[in-house]
Design a protein around this motif. Structure first.
Motif, PDB file in Angstrom:
ATOM      1  N   ASP A   1       1.136  -3.830   3.874  1.00 32.18           N
ATOM      2  CA  ASP A   1       0.188  -4.067   3.577  1.00 32.18           C
ATOM      3  C   ASP A   1      -0.552  -2.654   4.053  1.00 32.18           C
ATOM      4  OD1 ASP A   1       0.461  -6.901   1.821  1.00 32.18           O
ATOM      5  OD2 ASP A   1      -1.121  -7.923   3.622  1.00 32.18           O
ATOM      6  N   GLY A   2      -1.219  -2.245   2.682  1.00 30.42           N
ATOM      7  CA  GLY A   2      -1.451  -0.380   2.652  1.00 30.42           C
ATOM      8  C   GLY A   2      -3.068  -0.743   2.728  1.00 30.42           C
ATOM      9  N   PRO A   3      -3.717   0.309   2.736  1.00 32.14           N
ATOM     10  CA  PRO A   3      -5.251   0.124   2.851  1.00 32.14           C
ATOM     11  C   PRO A   3      -5.409  -0.412   1.037  1.00 32.14           C
ATOM     12  CG  PRO A   3      -4.163   2.254   2.806  1.00 32.14           C
ATOM     13  CD  PRO A   3      -3.314   1.441   2.815  1.00 32.14           C
ATOM     14  N   ASP A   4      -6.386  -1.064   1.118  1.00 34.24           N
ATOM     15  CA  ASP A   4      -7.108  -1.938   0.347  1.00 34.24           C
ATOM     16  C   ASP A   4      -6.024  -3.194  -0.070  1.00 34.24           C
ATOM     17  OD1 ASP A   4      -9.471  -0.357   0.062  1.00 34.24           O
ATOM     18  OD2 ASP A   4      -7.709   1.080  -0.455  1.00 34.24           O
ATOM     19  N   ASN A   5      -5.203  -3.753   0.568  1.00 32.81           N
ATOM     20  CA  ASN A   5      -4.634  -4.631   0.128  1.00 32.81           C
ATOM     21  C   ASN A   5      -3.317  -4.639  -1.008  1.00 32.81           C
ATOM     22  OD1 ASN A   5      -6.246  -6.733   1.919  1.00 32.81           O
ATOM     23  ND2 ASN A   5      -7.105  -7.530  -0.116  1.00 32.81           N
ATOM     24  N   VAL A   6      -2.803  -2.778  -0.727  1.00 34.55           N
ATOM     25  CA  VAL A   6      -1.998  -3.107  -1.304  1.00 34.55           C
ATOM     26  C   VAL A   6      -0.951  -3.395  -0.969  1.00 34.55           C
ATOM     27  CG1 VAL A   6      -0.856  -0.837  -2.439  1.00 34.55           C
ATOM     28  CG2 VAL A   6      -3.505  -0.622  -2.844  1.00 34.55           C
ATOM     29  N   ARG A   7       0.181  -3.833  -1.498  1.00 34.93           N
ATOM     30  CA  ARG A   7       1.574  -4.784  -0.753  1.00 34.93           C
ATOM     31  C   ARG A   7       2.581  -4.001  -0.647  1.00 34.93           C
ATOM     32  NH1 ARG A   7       2.528 -10.208   0.138  1.00 34.93           N
ATOM     33  NH2 ARG A   7       0.655  -9.696   1.283  1.00 34.93           N
ATOM     34  N   ILE A   8       2.762  -2.725   0.322  1.00 31.79           N
ATOM     35  CA  ILE A   8       4.355  -2.006   0.123  1.00 31.79           C
ATOM     36  C   ILE A   8       5.606  -2.341   0.101  1.00 31.79           C
ATOM     37  CG2 ILE A   8       4.597   0.440   0.716  1.00 31.79           C
ATOM     38  CD1 ILE A   8       1.777   0.786   1.557  1.00 31.79           C
TER      39      ILE A   8
ATOM     40  N   PHE B   1      -3.174   7.539   5.707  1.00 35.68           N
ATOM     41  CA  PHE B   1      -2.272   6.592   5.654  1.00 35.68           C
ATOM     42  C   PHE B   1      -1.102   6.802   5.076  1.00 35.68           C
ATOM     43  CE2 PHE B   1       0.195   2.802   4.241  1.00 35.68           C
ATOM     44  CZ  PHE B   1       0.096   1.726   5.536  1.00 35.68           C
ATOM     45  N   TYR B   2      -1.108   7.123   3.835  1.00 36.55           N
ATOM     46  CA  TYR B   2       0.038   7.571   2.796  1.00 36.55           C
ATOM     47  C   TYR B   2       0.469   9.010   3.352  1.00 36.55           C
ATOM     48  CZ  TYR B   2      -1.325   3.783  -0.122  1.00 36.55           C
ATOM     49  OH  TYR B   2      -1.648   2.213  -1.143  1.00 36.55           O
ATOM     50  N   VAL B   3       0.041   9.539   4.129  1.00 32.37           N
ATOM     51  CA  VAL B   3       0.500  11.199   4.453  1.00 32.37           C
ATOM     52  C   VAL B   3       0.920  10.960   5.691  1.00 32.37           C
ATOM     53  CG1 VAL B   3      -0.646  12.644   5.026  1.00 32.37           C
ATOM     54  CG2 VAL B   3      -0.742  12.216   3.465  1.00 32.37           C
ATOM     55  N   GLU B   4       0.279  10.104   6.320  1.00 32.67           N
ATOM     56  CA  GLU B   4       0.398  10.039   7.939  1.00 32.67           C
ATOM     57  C   GLU B   4       1.308   8.493   8.341  1.00 32.67           C
ATOM     58  OE1 GLU B   4      -2.372   9.753  10.815  1.00 32.67           O
ATOM     59  OE2 GLU B   4      -3.499  11.448   9.803  1.00 32.67           O
ATOM     60  N   VAL B   5       1.939   7.627   7.750  1.00 33.71           N
ATOM     61  CA  VAL B   5       2.531   6.453   7.960  1.00 33.71           C
ATOM     62  C   VAL B   5       3.652   6.876   7.270  1.00 33.71           C
ATOM     63  CG1 VAL B   5       2.836   4.345   7.280  1.00 33.71           C
ATOM     64  CG2 VAL B   5       0.786   5.218   8.701  1.00 33.71           C
ATOM     65  N   LEU B   6       3.632   7.256   5.374  1.00 37.90           N
ATOM     66  CA  LEU B   6       4.662   7.093   4.334  1.00 37.90           C
ATOM     67  C   LEU B   6       5.063   8.862   3.950  1.00 37.90           C
ATOM     68  CD1 LEU B   6       3.597   4.751   2.041  1.00 37.90           C
ATOM     69  CD2 LEU B   6       4.844   4.846   3.744  1.00 37.90           C
ATOM     70  N   GLY B   7       4.080   9.686   4.887  1.00 33.98           N
ATOM     71  CA  GLY B   7       4.463  10.584   5.123  1.00 33.98           C
ATOM     72  C   GLY B   7       4.845  11.528   3.071  1.00 33.98           C
ATOM     73  N   ALA B   8       3.767  10.567   3.243  1.00 35.13           N
ATOM     74  CA  ALA B   8       3.333  11.789   1.222  1.00 35.13           C
ATOM     75  C   ALA B   8       2.529  13.177   1.401  1.00 35.13           C
ATOM     76  CB  ALA B   8       2.230  11.356   0.675  1.00 35.13           C
ATOM     77  N   ARG B   9       2.945  14.033   0.787  1.00 39.94           N
ATOM     78  CA  ARG B   9       2.302  15.330   0.422  1.00 39.94           C
ATOM     79  C   ARG B   9       0.527  15.067  -0.051  1.00 39.94           C
ATOM     80  NH1 ARG B   9       3.038  19.854  -2.199  1.00 39.94           N
ATOM     81  NH2 ARG B   9       4.475  18.855  -3.554  1.00 39.94           N
TER      82      ARG B   9
END
Length: 130
Positions: free
Chosen positions: A112-119, A21-29
């Motif tokens: 909300d991201g995975p595991d209820n992490v609010r972003i 999720f963090y890679v595909e949606v937010l561009g994390a590496r």
């Protein structure tokens, strides 16, 4: 004493899916993985923030529903909040709150991201057009 941010550590029921999720949606590496054959931790670079996502043991309790005590949200600065929100919605990401003009020069939105992490995505100043 001098303190510097080193990393943010999250726990997940599915660390691989959360990292995706963090890679595909937010561009994390992705910068690394621990554990084989079962992944125990995935390390990411999210816009300069080291983000560790740990595979939580089965006995770990459920994530708190926001708002809650502890880490309240991750704030990610963007150049154009309207384009960012449109992109998130096109990907099927449900916004918790639409774009809010907090004060002149500050606009925010939450999802909300995975595991209820609010972003939070936030834009300071005027949008930067490419």
């Amino acid at each position: 004493m001098t303190y510097r941010c080193d990393h943010l550590h999250l726990r997940s029921r599915d660390a691989v899916a959360a990292a995706r999720f963090y890679v595909e949606v937010l561009g994390a590496r992705e910068t690394g993985r621990d554990g084989a054959p079962t992944v125990s931790r995935i390390m990411l670079d999210l816009g300069g923030l080291a983000l560790f996502i740990e595979q939580a043991p089965e006995a770990t309790g459920p994530a708190a529903m926001p708002p809650n005590l502890g880490i309240e949200h991750i704030g990610l600065r963007v150049n154009d909040i309207e384009a960012t929100v449109a992109d998130l919605q096109a990907r099927g990401i449900r916004l918790v709150s639409g774009i809010t003009d907090v004060r002149p020069g500050l606009r925010i939105a939450f999802f909300d991201g995975p595991d209820n992490v609010r972003i939070e995505v936030l834009q300071r100043g005027e949008p930067v057009r490419a």
